[in-house]
Design a protein around this motif. Structure first.
Motif, mmCIF file in Angstrom:
data_model
loop_
_atom_site.group_PDB
_atom_site.id
_atom_site.type_symbol
_atom_site.label_atom_id
_atom_site.label_comp_id
_atom_site.label_asym_id
_atom_site.label_seq_id
_atom_site.Cartn_x
_atom_site.Cartn_y
_atom_site.Cartn_z
ATOM 1 N N SER A 170 0.838 -1.197 0.000
ATOM 2 C CA SER A 170 0.000 0.000 0.000
ATOM 3 C C SER A 170 0.871 1.244 0.000
ATOM 4 O O SER A 170 2.024 1.218 0.443
ATOM 5 N N ALA A 171 0.310 2.308 -0.498
ATOM 6 C CA ALA A 171 1.074 3.553 -0.586
ATOM 7 C C ALA A 171 1.028 4.281 0.753
ATOM 8 O O ALA A 171 1.755 5.239 0.968
ATOM 9 N N SER A 172 0.167 3.796 1.637
ATOM 10 C CA SER A 172 -0.025 4.499 2.901
ATOM 11 C C SER A 172 1.257 4.539 3.738
ATOM 12 O O SER A 172 2.051 3.602 3.736
ATOM 13 N N LEU A 173 1.410 5.632 4.451
ATOM 14 C CA LEU A 173 2.595 5.763 5.295
ATOM 15 C C LEU A 173 2.223 5.649 6.764
ATOM 16 O O LEU A 173 2.961 6.083 7.636
ATOM 17 N N SER A 174 1.047 5.062 7.031
ATOM 18 C CA SER A 174 0.635 5.006 8.437
ATOM 19 C C SER A 174 1.550 4.118 9.273
ATOM 20 O O SER A 174 1.595 4.274 10.476
ATOM 21 N N TYR A 175 2.236 3.206 8.630
ATOM 22 C CA TYR A 175 3.136 2.343 9.412
ATOM 23 C C TYR A 175 4.589 2.666 9.110
ATOM 24 O O TYR A 175 5.351 1.804 8.713
ATOM 25 N N ASN A 176 4.951 3.919 9.252
ATOM 26 C CA ASN A 176 6.316 4.297 8.920
ATOM 27 C C ASN A 176 7.031 4.819 10.156
ATOM 28 O O ASN A 176 6.524 5.741 10.789
ATOM 29 N N PRO A 177 8.170 4.309 10.542
ATOM 30 C CA PRO A 177 8.845 3.161 9.952
ATOM 31 C C PRO A 177 8.203 1.851 10.413
ATOM 32 O O PRO A 177 7.536 1.821 11.454
ATOM 33 N N LEU A 178 8.459 0.803 9.650
ATOM 34 C CA LEU A 178 8.073 -0.528 10.126
ATOM 35 C C LEU A 178 9.304 -1.117 10.805
ATOM 36 O O LEU A 178 10.392 -1.123 10.220
ATOM 37 N N PHE A 179 9.125 -1.545 12.034
ATOM 38 C CA PHE A 179 10.256 -2.075 12.800
ATOM 39 C C PHE A 179 9.954 -3.541 13.126
ATOM 40 O O PHE A 179 9.068 -3.848 13.911
#
Ligand code: ADP
Ligand code: MG
Length: 453
Positions: free
Chosen positions: A142-151
């Motif tokens: 997905s283009a969404s950045l809601s999970y940025n960064p993913l750790f």
């Protein structure tokens, strides 16, 4: 000495390769070559002094134990910096600034970029990795950045790197033009040091800051490296502020990471954190079948269960054992069956426990908890010392042949009843399968691998 230096080093490398993550192997061992071999010493050529430091600090024990298992009399190991670049076994992944935005072909080096071998389709999902898999899948698709960064975090050999590459492959499949860079924190550090040395920092920054997606694997490697942390912090911010995705992996939860600057830790915690736990039996069995399929082999179900039961945590190890079983069957022309697997595993278990001795246990546990070995032997009763001490005593009891009084003596002359108490207490705690169980599993993995902290 009957073996040539080339064959000896080649055999040693193939043992090392089984023990450590691919990225570490590619970063630290691919650029090496044998220089000379005498009755007492093997001298290894390395690209620069930084390699010497890192190999000595992190991999000396592993190299030593791998070599010792190949020769009759133990050899000393020396490192020599190659004056000229060693013949292009080592390909500088950064030479061409434009290569990172295209998918690599199999003839190109896979270090520092996406490896097409690891995909979502060959990743087995089970309850231990379901959440991490779903998070990785969502971020990649997905283009969404809601999970940025993913750790992503989890113990050694549990599939973090596999998931990172799967994401890279999924992204490139949709958008082959995406500017992606995958690299380990070790490679980032090497790149930074080389760039500082050559006074090429603008070029260094240009390699990272224009990216669309940056994957940094094993970020825990940055611990204690202030200059690298600082540079990574700026890289992180530039990407983050330009709405680019950052995906990180670590063997520790951000809060557990020691010697990481607070501002960096808080960045790590600001997105989505997903952990991978140790796989259950069914997942391990499914992974064995999947891996066997990739090697065009069929593994009888009872053999798969037998291997899965024996190998407690590490999936890399599970794979290593499977390969040994397959190789053994093909060398001897026998069928793959339970007695054959039992035979192969017997030797493997012996190999594994070889590294367990009291000094290795103390050194590793003390290193992990960042205390001194002398603290373990002291009378201090603070929790900070007594827990590592009890873990060490437990490991000595479980993994060495030392008697209770012997163990007590080595811990600064303690009574054997103290050892019994520590062992009982740890056994109870480990049954609860909390954070401490994970820590102890990790310590066992580290000691088995022969690495020191
Ligand atoms: P980590 O980076 O966590 O140390 P890796 O991603 O390198 O572990 O995984 C080690 C090996 O185990 C790799 O060969 C990987 O393909 C395999 N592996 C781990 N988890 C899975 C899984 N769920 N399905 C299939 N293979 C897996
Ligand atoms: Mg990894």
């Amino acid at each position: 000495m009957s073996m040539s230096k080339e064959i000896l080093w080649e055999k040693c490398l193939s043992k090392i390769q089984l023990e450590i993550p691919t990225e570490s192997y590619e970063t630290w061992f691919l650029p090496t070559s044998p220089h000379s071999l005498s009755e007492e010493t093997l001298c290894i050529l390395i690209p620069n002094n930084f390699y010497k430091e890192c190999l000595q600090q992190n991999y000396h024990e592993l190299i030593k134990s791998s070599l010792d298992s190949l020769v009759r009399t133990p050899l000393n190991i020396e490192f020599k910096v190659a004056l000229e670049k060693p013949e292009q076994k080592y390909i500088d992944p950064f030479l061409d600034n434009n290569t990172h935005d295209k998918k690599i072909t199999s003839s190109e080096p896979t270090c520092n970029t996406i490896n097409s071998r690891y995909t979502f389709s060959n990743f087995v999902v089970g309850s231990s990795n379901q959440f991490a898999h779903a998070a990785a899948h969502a971020v990649a698709n997905s283009a969404s950045l809601s999970y940025n960064p993913l750790f992503l975090y989890g113990g050694v050999g549990l599939g973090k790197t596999h998931l990172l590459h799967s994401m890279g492959n999924a992204i490139l499949e949709k958008n082959p033009q995406a500017r992606i860079r995958y690299l380990s924190a070790e490679s980032f550090t090497v790149d930074l040091i080389e760039s500082l040395k050559k006074d090429e920092m603008p070029a260094f920054r240009n390699r990272y800051r224009p990216l669309d997606i940056l994957f940094v694997d094993d970020i825990q490697f940055l611990a204690g490296k202030e200059r690298t942390q600082e540079e990574f912090f700026y890289t992180f911010n530039t990407l983050y502020e330009s709405h680019k995705k950052i995906i990180l992996s670590s063997d520790k939860y951000p809060k557990e990471m020691q010697r990481i600057e607070e501002r960096l830790r808080s960045r790590f915690e600001s997105g989505l954190i997903a952990d991978i736990e140790t796989p259950d039996l069914e997942t391990k069995v499914a992974i064995i079948h999947k891996k066997a399929e990739q090697h065009l082999k069929i593994i009888p179900h009872d053999v798969a269960i037998f291997i899965a039961e024996k190998i407690k945590t590490n999936i890399r190890e599970l794979e290593g054992v499977l390969l040994r079983v397959v190789a053994y069957a093909s060398f001897t022309g026998k069928d793959i069956n339970l007695p054959l697997a039992q035979e192969v595993l017997k030797e493997f278990v012996y190999d594994k426990n070889k590294n367990f001795n009291i000094s290795m246990i103390m050194k590793t546990v003390a290193g992990y908890f960042e205390i001194k070995v002398s603290d373990l032997k002291s009378k201090t009763r603070s929790r900070q010392i007594s827990i590592p001490r009890q873990i060490s005593m437990y490991l000595c009891r479980e993994y060495t042949k030392l008697s209770l009084p012997d163990i007590g003596r080595q811990f600064g002359g303690k009574d054997h009843t103290t050892v019994i108490f520590a062992h009982k207490k740890m056994t109870k705690i480990l049954k609860e399968k909390g954070e401490l169980t994970k820590t102890v599993n990790k310590l066992v993995d580290i000691i088995e691998s022969g690495k020191t902290l």
